[in-house]
Design a protein around this motif. Structure first.
Motif, PDB file in Angstrom:
ATOM      1  N   ILE A   1       0.824   4.249  -2.447  1.00  0.00           N
ATOM      2  CA  ILE A   1       0.657   6.058  -2.087  1.00  0.00           C
ATOM      3  C   ILE A   1       1.854   6.762  -2.409  1.00  0.00           C
TER       4      ILE A   1
ATOM      5  N   ILE B   1       0.717  -1.452  -0.268  1.00  0.00           N
ATOM      6  CA  ILE B   1      -0.207  -0.097  -0.211  1.00  0.00           C
ATOM      7  C   ILE B   1       1.481   1.057  -0.200  1.00  0.00           C
TER       8      ILE B   1
ATOM      9  N   LEU C   1       4.290  10.019   8.683  1.00  0.00           N
ATOM     10  CA  LEU C   1       4.978   8.580   8.580  1.00  0.00           C
ATOM     11  C   LEU C   1       6.111   9.434   7.068  1.00  0.00           C
TER      12      LEU C   1
ATOM     13  N   LEU D   1       0.807  11.916   6.230  1.00  0.00           N
ATOM     14  CA  LEU D   1       0.360  12.023   7.082  1.00  0.00           C
ATOM     15  C   LEU D   1      -0.733  10.648   7.586  1.00  0.00           C
TER      16      LEU D   1
ATOM     17  N   ASN E   1       9.222   0.471  13.671  1.00  0.00           N
ATOM     18  CA  ASN E   1       8.241  -0.904  14.409  1.00  0.00           C
ATOM     19  C   ASN E   1       8.775  -2.164  13.205  1.00  0.00           C
TER      20      ASN E   1
ATOM     21  N   VAL F   1       2.276  -2.079   8.263  1.00  0.00           N
ATOM     22  CA  VAL F   1       2.703  -2.132   6.701  1.00  0.00           C
ATOM     23  C   VAL F   1       4.411  -2.452   6.498  1.00  0.00           C
TER      24      VAL F   1
HETATM   25  P1  AMP Z   1       3.537   0.782  11.919  1.00  0.00           P
HETATM   26  O1  AMP Z   1       2.148  -0.318  12.527  1.00  0.00           O
HETATM   27  O2  AMP Z   1       4.158   0.274  12.091  1.00  0.00           O
HETATM   28  O3  AMP Z   1       3.268  -1.254  10.580  1.00  0.00           O
HETATM   29  O4  AMP Z   1       2.323   1.844  10.845  1.00  0.00           O
HETATM   30  C1  AMP Z   1       1.603   2.233   9.491  1.00  0.00           C
HETATM   31  C2  AMP Z   1       1.320   2.937   9.995  1.00  0.00           C
HETATM   32  O5  AMP Z   1       0.250   3.385   9.030  1.00  0.00           O
HETATM   33  C3  AMP Z   1      -0.391   3.207  10.542  1.00  0.00           C
HETATM   34  O6  AMP Z   1       0.102   4.060  11.552  1.00  0.00           O
HETATM   35  C4  AMP Z   1      -1.771   3.272  10.072  1.00  0.00           C
HETATM   36  O7  AMP Z   1      -2.275   3.994  10.311  1.00  0.00           O
HETATM   37  C5  AMP Z   1      -0.909   3.661   8.744  1.00  0.00           C
HETATM   38  N1  AMP Z   1      -1.289   3.576   6.943  1.00  0.00           N
HETATM   39  C6  AMP Z   1      -2.000   2.174   6.734  1.00  0.00           C
HETATM   40  N2  AMP Z   1      -2.498   2.597   6.020  1.00  0.00           N
HETATM   41  C7  AMP Z   1      -2.883   3.673   5.540  1.00  0.00           C
HETATM   42  C8  AMP Z   1      -2.844   4.348   4.453  1.00  0.00           C
HETATM   43  N3  AMP Z   1      -3.926   4.524   3.803  1.00  0.00           N
HETATM   44  N4  AMP Z   1      -2.853   6.034   4.486  1.00  0.00           N
HETATM   45  C9  AMP Z   1      -1.832   6.627   5.485  1.00  0.00           C
HETATM   46  N5  AMP Z   1      -1.585   5.564   6.069  1.00  0.00           N
HETATM   47  C10 AMP Z   1      -1.816   4.802   6.428  1.00  0.00           C
END
Ligand code: AMP
Ligand code: ZN
Length: 142
Positions: free
Chosen positions: A11, A7, A42, A31, A88, A97
């Motif tokens: 983006i 994903i 991020l 964001l 993470n 992700v």
């Molecule tokens: P992590 O848990 O450290 O892998 O963080 C992944 C982050 O990606 C999470 O905080 C989600 O809220 C964020 N996330 C997942 N999908 C999207 C998206 N489409 N747009 C923005 N943030 C996303």
């Protein structure tokens, strides 16, 4: 190289919409859709790498080189009183992700939504233990 099921790669290409904070040849910042605090951003490399273990130093260098200016921009915009960086790696450590990303989480005070709780075990390790552990890690550095 984009990863077809990723994903964050989508983006970067715009296939999935995002609130873009910054972009250049090497990084993309946007964001987090789940804002922990206002301005939670991020930062990702445009090169698809799974996590810190698989990140070449050059990609890490380009990624981290841009973090201070983005952190300072969040600071200038919203005047947080602090900022946590979080990365993470692997599911047991809350990676959800699998395209490496650095969370920039501006802090606004107690109860702002973020906390880093850990329990210290200082008493379990003698100074000699610390020297042994440090040497064991050092011996694995490639
Ligand atoms: P992590 O848990 O450290 O892998 O963080 C992944 C982050 O990606 C999470 O905080 C989600 O809220 C964020 N996330 C997942 N999908 C999207 C998206 N489409 N747009 C923005 N943030 C996303
Ligand atoms: Zn990716």
């Amino acid at each position: 190289m984009a990863h077809e099921d990723c994903i964050f790669c989508k983006i970067i290409t715009g296939e999935i919409p995002s609130a873009k904070v910054y972009e250049d040849d090497y990084v993309y910042a946007f964001l987090d859709i789940s804002q922990v605090t206002k301005g939670h951003t991020l930062v990702i490399p445009k090169t698809h790498v799974k996590n810190i273990y698989e990140t070449p130093s050059e990609v890490a260098g380009e990624l981290f080189a841009r973090v201070p200016s983005i952190a300072n921009a969040i600071k200038a915009a919203y005047k947080p009183i602090g900022m946590n960086l979080l990365n993470n790696n692997e599911a047991p450590a809350d990676q959800s992700v699998f395209h490496i990303h650095i969370h920039l989480i501006p802090r606004y005070g107690e109860g702002d939504g973020f906390s880093s709780n850990w329990t210290v075990h200082t008493e379990d390790y003698t100074p000699g233990d610390l020297q042994t552990i440090a040497a064991e890690i050092n011996s694995e550095i490639k």
